[in-house]
Design an enzyme around this catalytic site. Structure first.
Site, PDB file in Angstrom:
ATOM      1  N   ARG A 190     -31.205  38.439 -11.971  1.00 48.61           N
ATOM      2  CA  ARG A 190     -32.381  38.768 -11.218  1.00 48.61           C
ATOM      3  C   ARG A 190     -31.910  38.501  -9.620  1.00 48.61           C
ATOM      4  NH1 ARG A 190     -37.619  38.282 -14.112  1.00 48.61           N
ATOM      5  NH2 ARG A 190     -38.706  38.100 -12.017  1.00 48.61           N
TER       6      ARG A 190
ATOM      7  N   TYR B 112     -32.093  41.281  -7.009  1.00 54.64           N
ATOM      8  CA  TYR B 112     -33.347  41.607  -6.392  1.00 54.64           C
ATOM      9  C   TYR B 112     -33.683  40.673  -5.417  1.00 54.64           C
ATOM     10  CZ  TYR B 112     -38.211  43.085  -6.000  1.00 54.64           C
ATOM     11  OH  TYR B 112     -39.556  43.573  -5.691  1.00 54.64           O
TER      12      TYR B 112
ATOM     13  N   GLY C  58     -31.456  39.790  -2.411  1.00 48.77           N
ATOM     14  CA  GLY C  58     -31.479  40.961  -1.538  1.00 48.77           C
ATOM     15  C   GLY C  58     -32.613  40.822  -0.615  1.00 48.77           C
TER      16      GLY C  58
ATOM     17  N   ARG D   4     -42.349  46.927 -16.366  1.00 50.15           N
ATOM     18  CA  ARG D   4     -43.161  45.885 -15.909  1.00 50.15           C
ATOM     19  C   ARG D   4     -44.147  45.645 -17.001  1.00 50.15           C
ATOM     20  NH1 ARG D   4     -43.468  46.909  -9.330  1.00 50.15           N
ATOM     21  NH2 ARG D   4     -43.024  48.832 -10.101  1.00 50.15           N
TER      22      ARG D   4
ATOM     23  N   GLY E 129     -45.120  33.535 -23.968  1.00 49.59           N
ATOM     24  CA  GLY E 129     -46.351  33.767 -23.219  1.00 49.59           C
ATOM     25  C   GLY E 129     -47.263  33.029 -22.386  1.00 49.59           C
TER      26      GLY E 129
ATOM     27  N   GLN F 111     -46.077  31.712 -19.766  1.00 48.67           N
ATOM     28  CA  GLN F 111     -45.747  31.863 -18.447  1.00 48.67           C
ATOM     29  C   GLN F 111     -46.895  32.558 -17.574  1.00 48.67           C
ATOM     30  OE1 GLN F 111     -44.259  33.420 -20.760  1.00 48.67           O
ATOM     31  NE2 GLN F 111     -43.359  35.143 -20.187  1.00 48.67           N
TER      32      GLN F 111
ATOM     33  N   ASP G 255     -36.385  33.791 -15.981  1.00 44.36           N
ATOM     34  CA  ASP G 255     -37.833  34.624 -15.913  1.00 44.36           C
ATOM     35  C   ASP G 255     -38.608  33.191 -15.268  1.00 44.36           C
ATOM     36  OD1 ASP G 255     -39.349  36.771 -17.419  1.00 44.36           O
ATOM     37  OD2 ASP G 255     -40.779  35.236 -17.148  1.00 44.36           O
TER      38      ASP G 255
HETATM   39  P1  NAD Z   1     -41.210  51.615  -7.441  1.00 46.23           P
HETATM   40  O1  NAD Z   1     -40.050  51.521  -8.170  1.00 46.23           O
HETATM   41  O2  NAD Z   1     -42.256  52.614  -8.021  1.00 46.23           O
HETATM   42  O3  NAD Z   1     -40.956  52.477  -6.043  1.00 46.23           O
HETATM   43  C1  NAD Z   1     -39.776  52.067  -5.277  1.00 46.23           C
HETATM   44  C2  NAD Z   1     -39.542  53.499  -4.606  1.00 46.23           C
HETATM   45  O4  NAD Z   1     -38.235  53.352  -3.936  1.00 46.23           O
HETATM   46  C3  NAD Z   1     -39.085  54.463  -5.393  1.00 46.23           C
HETATM   47  O5  NAD Z   1     -39.795  55.699  -5.074  1.00 46.23           O
HETATM   48  C4  NAD Z   1     -37.818  54.789  -5.633  1.00 46.23           C
HETATM   49  O6  NAD Z   1     -37.053  55.799  -6.004  1.00 46.23           O
HETATM   50  C5  NAD Z   1     -37.224  54.471  -4.002  1.00 46.23           C
HETATM   51  N1  NAD Z   1     -35.976  53.774  -3.921  1.00 46.23           N
HETATM   52  C6  NAD Z   1     -35.323  52.967  -4.723  1.00 46.23           C
HETATM   53  N2  NAD Z   1     -34.119  52.655  -4.034  1.00 46.23           N
HETATM   54  C7  NAD Z   1     -33.961  53.601  -2.982  1.00 46.23           C
HETATM   55  C8  NAD Z   1     -32.977  53.912  -1.845  1.00 46.23           C
HETATM   56  N3  NAD Z   1     -31.881  53.263  -2.166  1.00 46.23           N
HETATM   57  N4  NAD Z   1     -33.308  54.771  -1.122  1.00 46.23           N
HETATM   58  C9  NAD Z   1     -34.264  55.326  -1.166  1.00 46.23           C
HETATM   59  N5  NAD Z   1     -35.366  55.082  -1.907  1.00 46.23           N
HETATM   60  C10 NAD Z   1     -35.151  53.907  -2.884  1.00 46.23           C
HETATM   61  O7  NAD Z   1     -41.873  50.195  -7.166  1.00 46.23           O
HETATM   62  P2  NAD Z   1     -43.160  49.610  -6.345  1.00 46.23           P
HETATM   63  O8  NAD Z   1     -43.809  48.701  -7.497  1.00 46.23           O
HETATM   64  O9  NAD Z   1     -43.840  50.855  -5.883  1.00 46.23           O
HETATM   65  O10 NAD Z   1     -42.186  48.681  -5.119  1.00 46.23           O
HETATM   66  C11 NAD Z   1     -42.388  49.106  -3.884  1.00 46.23           C
HETATM   67  C12 NAD Z   1     -41.838  48.214  -2.977  1.00 46.23           C
HETATM   68  O11 NAD Z   1     -42.566  46.936  -3.140  1.00 46.23           O
HETATM   69  C13 NAD Z   1     -40.412  47.583  -3.452  1.00 46.23           C
HETATM   70  O12 NAD Z   1     -39.473  47.404  -2.292  1.00 46.23           O
HETATM   71  C14 NAD Z   1     -40.653  46.385  -4.297  1.00 46.23           C
HETATM   72  O13 NAD Z   1     -39.595  45.467  -3.948  1.00 46.23           O
HETATM   73  C15 NAD Z   1     -41.835  45.830  -3.611  1.00 46.23           C
HETATM   74  N6  NAD Z   1     -42.592  44.913  -4.387  1.00 46.23           N
HETATM   75  C16 NAD Z   1     -43.491  45.559  -5.302  1.00 46.23           C
HETATM   76  C17 NAD Z   1     -44.024  44.814  -6.121  1.00 46.23           C
HETATM   77  C18 NAD Z   1     -44.935  45.295  -7.249  1.00 46.23           C
HETATM   78  O14 NAD Z   1     -45.579  44.210  -7.896  1.00 46.23           O
HETATM   79  N7  NAD Z   1     -45.404  46.325  -7.524  1.00 46.23           N
HETATM   80  C19 NAD Z   1     -43.978  43.246  -5.942  1.00 46.23           C
HETATM   81  C20 NAD Z   1     -43.245  42.912  -5.099  1.00 46.23           C
HETATM   82  C21 NAD Z   1     -42.545  43.652  -4.372  1.00 46.23           C
HETATM   83  N1  UDP Z   2     -43.331  40.481 -19.800  1.00 43.24           N
HETATM   84  C1  UDP Z   2     -43.364  40.669 -20.913  1.00 43.24           C
HETATM   85  N2  UDP Z   2     -43.420  41.326 -21.957  1.00 43.24           N
HETATM   86  C2  UDP Z   2     -43.048  42.842 -21.186  1.00 43.24           C
HETATM   87  C3  UDP Z   2     -42.504  42.804 -19.934  1.00 43.24           C
HETATM   88  C4  UDP Z   2     -42.750  41.531 -19.216  1.00 43.24           C
HETATM   89  O1  UDP Z   2     -44.049  39.488 -21.727  1.00 43.24           O
HETATM   90  O2  UDP Z   2     -43.010  43.871 -22.028  1.00 43.24           O
HETATM   91  C5  UDP Z   2     -43.323  39.283 -19.084  1.00 43.24           C
HETATM   92  C6  UDP Z   2     -41.894  39.104 -18.348  1.00 43.24           C
HETATM   93  O3  UDP Z   2     -41.045  38.280 -19.004  1.00 43.24           O
HETATM   94  C7  UDP Z   2     -42.684  37.847 -17.069  1.00 43.24           C
HETATM   95  C8  UDP Z   2     -43.814  38.513 -16.860  1.00 43.24           C
HETATM   96  O4  UDP Z   2     -44.290  39.269 -18.078  1.00 43.24           O
HETATM   97  O5  UDP Z   2     -42.929  36.578 -17.537  1.00 43.24           O
HETATM   98  C9  UDP Z   2     -44.070  39.356 -15.892  1.00 43.24           C
HETATM   99  O6  UDP Z   2     -42.873  40.403 -15.873  1.00 43.24           O
HETATM  100  P1  UDP Z   2     -42.776  41.600 -14.873  1.00 43.24           P
HETATM  101  O7  UDP Z   2     -41.547  42.401 -15.152  1.00 43.24           O
HETATM  102  O8  UDP Z   2     -44.008  42.689 -14.925  1.00 43.24           O
HETATM  103  O9  UDP Z   2     -42.431  41.065 -13.522  1.00 43.24           O
HETATM  104  P2  UDP Z   2     -41.648  39.850 -13.025  1.00 43.24           P
HETATM  105  O10 UDP Z   2     -41.197  39.133 -13.938  1.00 43.24           O
HETATM  106  O11 UDP Z   2     -40.884  40.332 -12.028  1.00 43.24           O
HETATM  107  O12 UDP Z   2     -42.820  38.881 -12.146  1.00 43.24           O
END
Ligand code: NAD
Ligand code: UDP
Length: 346
Positions: free
Chosen positions: A165, A168, A171, A209, A230, A232, A296
């Site tokens: 992980r 991400y 990063g 997700r 489950g 968590q 996780d």
């Molecule tokens: P998503 O994967 O649907 O969207 C990410 C978008 O970025 C996609 O359209 C993808 O094609 C584009 N992308 C990826 N790498 C790229 C690159 N190198 N250059 C140009 N485009 C690129 O995910 P999301 O859920 O919409 O997430 C959007 C942002 O929010 C992300 O930065 C993610 O880390 C952040 N975020 C989302 C969540 C969530 O729960 N949805 C939680 C925490 C952070």
């Molecule tokens: N998870 C799960 N079944 C799935 C996908 C995810 O039980 O099919 C669990 C995963 O292990 C984590 C939680 O759900 O504990 C949230 O996972 P997700 O990938 O949505 O987000 P993140 O782990 O980045 O919070």
């Protein structure tokens, strides 16, 4: 035109502006993604010219369908790791570009890390050149597997630097560092949101997700795959609430001196989520257990006091309402318009 980008749709959001043109121009990196497409839609509604940059790694062109024809919308296929298209002039930048689902961000971990670090650097340089305000979509993953619960912004986190992980988590942590260093060094106006698990319309069925996995599995009558016991926990925010938080954070008169948590403080175990989804979909699916992925996090719940007190923001859509909308969305996507919960009609 540079070889590394392609204008997919040209609108008024690109090129030099006429002196009389007063509309503000926003760039959304990751604009074709789940959250990015909602943000583009909201910004267009708020009167902006919008330029979306996306490499379409996880983003989809059909996410843009409802506003693709808007003359104020421009879409450029571009990877933010590469030098940005020349001649971009913008007032505001939102950096949402980065795969967010564990299977997607782990598929090419080095590129994920480059996206957060080199991509952020490219956008920060653009902000510096254009004197633009810039927003970073950071994440609750910066807290790792937290020892402090719920997580306030002041908690430094507990993150593995070398696990699957880490590309991400680390990063995004590095990107936060860059944003605050650009602010201190160049006086840039930065806004950094730490987003907790968010779900809703325009997630992809194969996103990976938990919310989309469970809903799609339940609608298809497949087993729901709970990883580990489950027990968590996660806190799930509906996309519309989160986008409102983005806009409030970006438009707050003073830039907060630190990242700001945005998420729904309601906390649920993954088993509870699975049971709710089976109920809302009237599914006969069984719940099965699969191995827990490495590192996780065991618990997640945002402390949103700062956003509540300073942005007047808190989520309005609870998990039951949000799941009902999302179930209807996936049901329509997969099977046409059965609208099994009726939520989409309300
Ligand atoms: P998503 O994967 O649907 O969207 C990410 C978008 O970025 C996609 O359209 C993808 O094609 C584009 N992308 C990826 N790498 C790229 C690159 N190198 N250059 C140009 N485009 C690129 O995910 P999301 O859920 O919409 O997430 C959007 C942002 O929010 C992300 O930065 C993610 O880390 C952040 N975020 C989302 C969540 C969530 O729960 N949805 C939680 C925490 C952070
Ligand atoms: N998870 C799960 N079944 C799935 C996908 C995810 O039980 O099919 C669990 C995963 O292990 C984590 C939680 O759900 O504990 C949230 O996972 P997700 O990938 O949505 O987000 P993140 O782990 O980045 O919070």
């Amino acid at each position: 035109m540079s070889k590394v980008f392609k204008v997919l749709k040209l609108g008024s959001g690109i090129g030099q502006r006429e002196p009389h043109q007063k509309r503000r121009r926003a760039l959304v990196a990751g604009g074709a993604g789940f959250l990015g497409s909602h943000l583009c839609e909201r910004l267009l509604r708020d009167g902006y010219d919008v330029v979306a940059l996306d490499n379409f790694h996880t983003g989809k062109r059909y996410n843009l369908n409802t506003f693709l024809r808007d003359p104020r919308f421009t879409c450029i296929e571009h990877d933010i790791v590469d030098p940005l298209p020349a001649g971009l002039e913008v007032d505001e930048i939102y950096n949402l570009a980065c795969p967010a689902s564990p299977p997607h961000y782990q598929a090419d971990p080095i590129h994920t890390f480059k996206t957060s670090v080199l991509g952020s650097l490219n956008l920060l340089e653009l902000a510096r050149r254009s004197n633009a305000k810039i927003f970073q979509a950071s994440t609750s993953e910066v807290y790792g597997d937290p020892f402090v619960h719920p997580q306030p912004e002041s908690y430094f986190g507990n993150v593995n630097t070398h696990g699957p992980r880490s590309c991400y988590d680390e990063g995004k942590r590095s990107a936060e560092t860059l944003f605050f260093d650009y602010s201190r060094t160049y006086g840039l106006d930065i806004r950094v949101a730490r987003i907790f698990n968010t779900y809703g319309r325009r997630m992809q069925p194969d996103d990976g997700r938990v919310v989309s996995n469970f809903i799609v599995q339940a609608l298809r009558g497949e087993d729901l795959t709970v990883y580990g016991s489950g027990l968590q926990t996660r806190s799930f925010c509906y996309a519309d609430d989160l986008i409102e938080g983005f806009i409030r954070l970006m438009n707050a008169p003073h830039a907060p001196a630190h990242p700001v948590n945005l998420g729904n403080p309601g906390e649920f175990t993954i088993m509870e989520l699975a049971t709710l989804v089976v109920g809302y979909t009237n599914s006969r699916s069984k719940i099965v257990h699969r191995p827990l992925p490495i590192d996780d996090p065991r618990q997640r719940k945002p402390d949103i006091s700062f956003a509540r007190d300073n942005l007047g923001w808190e989520p309005r859509i609870n998990l039951a309402q949000g799941l009902a909308h999302t179930v209807d969305y996936f049901d329509t996507l997969l099977y046409g318009s059965r609208m099994i919960t009726g939520a989409a009609a309300s």
